[in-house]
Design a protein around this motif. Structure first.
Motif, PDB file in Angstrom:
ATOM      1  N   VAL A  34       0.749  -1.335  -0.140  1.00  0.00           N
ATOM      2  CA  VAL A  34       0.126   0.073  -0.010  1.00  0.00           C
ATOM      3  C   VAL A  34       0.999   1.415  -0.012  1.00  0.00           C
ATOM      4  N   VAL A  35       1.860   1.137   0.996  1.00  0.00           N
ATOM      5  CA  VAL A  35       2.793   2.292   0.977  1.00  0.00           C
ATOM      6  C   VAL A  35       3.364   2.694  -0.259  1.00  0.00           C
ATOM      7  N   HIS A  36       3.955   1.665  -1.175  1.00  0.00           N
ATOM      8  CA  HIS A  36       4.688   1.664  -2.300  1.00  0.00           C
ATOM      9  C   HIS A  36       3.761   2.161  -3.483  1.00  0.00           C
ATOM     10  N   ALA A  37       2.552   1.489  -3.218  1.00  0.00           N
ATOM     11  CA  ALA A  37       1.597   2.102  -4.302  1.00  0.00           C
ATOM     12  C   ALA A  37       1.134   3.616  -4.110  1.00  0.00           C
ATOM     13  N   ALA A  38       1.077   4.023  -2.980  1.00  0.00           N
ATOM     14  CA  ALA A  38       0.853   5.330  -2.819  1.00  0.00           C
ATOM     15  C   ALA A  38       1.788   6.468  -3.126  1.00  0.00           C
ATOM     16  N   VAL A  39       3.130   6.130  -2.763  1.00  0.00           N
ATOM     17  CA  VAL A  39       4.154   6.817  -3.088  1.00  0.00           C
ATOM     18  C   VAL A  39       4.632   6.954  -4.650  1.00  0.00           C
ATOM     19  N   ALA A  40       4.302   5.735  -5.171  1.00  0.00           N
ATOM     20  CA  ALA A  40       4.569   5.762  -6.509  1.00  0.00           C
ATOM     21  C   ALA A  40       3.710   6.532  -7.116  1.00  0.00           C
ATOM     22  N   GLY A  41       2.261   6.608  -6.749  1.00  0.00           N
ATOM     23  CA  GLY A  41       1.459   7.596  -7.458  1.00  0.00           C
ATOM     24  C   GLY A  41       1.710   8.673  -7.782  1.00  0.00           C
ATOM     25  N   VAL A  42       2.657   9.323  -6.717  1.00  0.00           N
ATOM     26  CA  VAL A  42       3.198  10.704  -6.763  1.00  0.00           C
ATOM     27  C   VAL A  42       4.016  10.945  -8.205  1.00  0.00           C
ATOM     28  N   ALA A  43       4.696   9.791  -8.590  1.00  0.00           N
ATOM     29  CA  ALA A  43       5.530   9.903  -9.744  1.00  0.00           C
ATOM     30  C   ALA A  43       4.866  10.020 -11.092  1.00  0.00           C
ATOM     31  N   GLU A  44       3.285   9.948 -10.875  1.00  0.00           N
ATOM     32  CA  GLU A  44       2.420   9.697 -12.173  1.00  0.00           C
ATOM     33  C   GLU A  44       2.407  11.031 -12.933  1.00  0.00           C
ATOM     34  N   PRO A  45       2.336  12.105 -12.150  1.00  0.00           N
ATOM     35  CA  PRO A  45       2.359  13.479 -13.078  1.00  0.00           C
ATOM     36  C   PRO A  45       3.600  13.687 -13.648  1.00  0.00           C
ATOM     37  N   ALA A  46       4.761  13.351 -13.173  1.00  0.00           N
ATOM     38  CA  ALA A  46       6.167  13.346 -13.826  1.00  0.00           C
ATOM     39  C   ALA A  46       6.199  12.421 -14.842  1.00  0.00           C
ATOM     40  N   ARG A  47       5.722  11.134 -14.673  1.00  0.00           N
ATOM     41  CA  ARG A  47       5.671  10.350 -15.828  1.00  0.00           C
ATOM     42  C   ARG A  47       4.940  10.891 -17.095  1.00  0.00           C
ATOM     43  N   ARG A  48       3.708  11.379 -16.734  1.00  0.00           N
ATOM     44  CA  ARG A  48       3.083  12.026 -18.124  1.00  0.00           C
ATOM     45  C   ARG A  48       3.736  13.103 -18.412  1.00  0.00           C
ATOM     46  N   PHE A  49       4.308  14.114 -17.848  1.00  0.00           N
ATOM     47  CA  PHE A  49       5.162  15.160 -18.308  1.00  0.00           C
ATOM     48  C   PHE A  49       6.233  14.733 -19.091  1.00  0.00           C
ATOM     49  N   ALA A  50       7.021  13.967 -18.661  1.00  0.00           N
ATOM     50  CA  ALA A  50       8.231  13.341 -19.358  1.00  0.00           C
ATOM     51  C   ALA A  50       7.647  12.705 -20.788  1.00  0.00           C
ATOM     52  N   ASP A  51       6.635  12.092 -20.657  1.00  0.00           N
ATOM     53  CA  ASP A  51       6.053  11.269 -22.122  1.00  0.00           C
ATOM     54  C   ASP A  51       5.641  12.643 -23.065  1.00  0.00           C
ATOM     55  N   GLY A  52       4.958  13.541 -22.391  1.00  0.00           N
ATOM     56  CA  GLY A  52       4.473  14.659 -23.250  1.00  0.00           C
ATOM     57  C   GLY A  52       5.712  15.586 -23.855  1.00  0.00           C
ATOM     58  N   SER A  53       6.685  15.672 -23.052  1.00  0.00           N
ATOM     59  CA  SER A  53       7.802  16.364 -23.417  1.00  0.00           C
ATOM     60  C   SER A  53       8.519  15.610 -24.548  1.00  0.00           C
ATOM     61  N   THR A  54       8.526  14.391 -24.183  1.00  0.00           N
ATOM     62  CA  THR A  54       9.368  13.590 -25.493  1.00  0.00           C
ATOM     63  C   THR A  54       8.484  13.423 -26.697  1.00  0.00           C
ATOM     64  N   ASP A  55       7.301  13.537 -26.444  1.00  0.00           N
ATOM     65  CA  ASP A  55       6.486  13.606 -27.736  1.00  0.00           C
ATOM     66  C   ASP A  55       6.816  15.009 -28.378  1.00  0.00           C
ATOM     67  N   LEU A  56       6.701  15.832 -27.623  1.00  0.00           N
ATOM     68  CA  LEU A  56       6.791  17.195 -28.314  1.00  0.00           C
ATOM     69  C   LEU A  56       8.193  17.655 -28.914  1.00  0.00           C
ATOM     70  N   ALA A  57       9.279  17.122 -28.198  1.00  0.00           N
ATOM     71  CA  ALA A  57      10.530  17.176 -28.748  1.00  0.00           C
ATOM     72  C   ALA A  57      10.636  16.364 -30.225  1.00  0.00           C
ATOM     73  N   GLU A  58       9.962  15.206 -30.256  1.00  0.00           N
ATOM     74  CA  GLU A  58       9.953  14.401 -31.272  1.00  0.00           C
ATOM     75  C   GLU A  58       9.322  15.114 -32.510  1.00  0.00           C
ATOM     76  N   GLY A  59       8.136  15.841 -32.265  1.00  0.00           N
ATOM     77  CA  GLY A  59       7.453  16.550 -33.077  1.00  0.00           C
ATOM     78  C   GLY A  59       8.057  17.678 -33.565  1.00  0.00           C
ATOM     79  N   LEU A  60       8.846  18.431 -32.633  1.00  0.00           N
ATOM     80  CA  LEU A  60       9.286  19.558 -33.201  1.00  0.00           C
ATOM     81  C   LEU A  60      10.456  19.114 -33.983  1.00  0.00           C
ATOM     82  N   ARG A  61      11.257  18.220 -33.635  1.00  0.00           N
ATOM     83  CA  ARG A  61      12.393  17.739 -34.633  1.00  0.00           C
ATOM     84  C   ARG A  61      11.858  17.289 -36.126  1.00  0.00           C
ATOM     85  N   SER A  62      10.706  16.584 -36.224  1.00  0.00           N
ATOM     86  CA  SER A  62      10.033  16.124 -37.229  1.00  0.00           C
ATOM     87  C   SER A  62       9.744  17.240 -38.205  1.00  0.00           C
ATOM     88  N   THR A  63       9.127  18.235 -37.492  1.00  0.00           N
ATOM     89  CA  THR A  63       8.542  19.302 -38.294  1.00  0.00           C
ATOM     90  C   THR A  63       9.806  20.355 -38.800  1.00  0.00           C
TER      91      THR A  63
END
Length: 205
Positions: A34-63
């Motif tokens: 339970v503790v692991h799941a609760a603390v790991a949940g805090v990393a979810e926004p950072a994961r989404r931001f990292a994925d979005g930034s990666t997609d943005l970088a790839e899109g900018l390079r492609s463009t």
């Protein structure tokens, strides 16, 4: 090494104590998850931001690659988009590092939550059972000789409640000093019973 006592009452207490120890282990592991799941949940926004930034970088390079072939301003636009892509990639790396740090913290806290109670409870229980097993082996060995029975009887005089001792004899200490066989045997059997060992019916003299 004996695992459980011969006598039902002592054996039942041992089984219940072992079952309680097992329940603590299960509860500790569940709490750790339970503790692991609760603390790991805090990393979810950072994961989404990292994925979005990666997609943005790839899109900018492609463009930038596509616009770089345009006449006059192609190189300039491609350079601008390339720098923007590098910035987005840097943000993605920073967010990924933050995510990894949170996940590492979640693992550490989860393990500590689970392991500390388990180590404490199981360690104490193992020590208790080991001591009981050692005392039981010693008592079995002592019960085989007359001298050993006197040692067991002396332990009973030292450890058992006075009312229990007086039920065996009006003056159990004097009877022990006098070496009265019946009283010595009863005192020895009392000490064996306290350990959960079956009564010795015949000892070598």
């Amino acid at each position: 090494m004996p695992l459980y006592a011969d006598l039902p009452a002592r054996r039942t207490r041992q089984v219940l104590a072992d079952a309680g120890c097992l329940l603590v282990v299960v509860a500790a592991v569940a709490a750790g998850r339970v503790v692991h799941a609760a603390v790991a949940g805090v990393a979810e926004p950072a994961r989404r931001f990292a994925d979005g930034s990666t997609d943005l970088a790839e899109g900018l390079r492609s463009t930038g690659g596509s616009l770089g072939r345009a006449p006059l301003v192609g190189d300039e636009v491609a350079g601008l988009l390339g720098r923007s892509a590098d910035s987005a990639a840097s943000l993605a790396r920073a967010a990924g590092e933050q995510r990894d740090a949170v996940l590492h913290l979640a693992t550490v806290l989860g393990l500590l939550t689970a392991l500390l109670p388990v180590v404490l409870v199981v360690g104490v229980r193992v020590v208790q059972r080991s001591r009981w097993a050692a005392r039981t082996r010693d008592a079995h060995r002592l019960a085989q000789t007359a001298a050993g029975e006197r040692v067991l009887a002396l332990r009973a005089l030292q450890r058992r409640p006075g009312r229990v001792l007086l039920d065996l004899a009006p003056d159990p200490a004097t009877a022990w000093l006098a070496g009265e066989p019946a009283v010595v045997r009863s005192l020895a059997d009392l000490e064996l019973a306290a350990l959960g060992v079956r009564r010795v019916t015949a000892a070598r003299r």
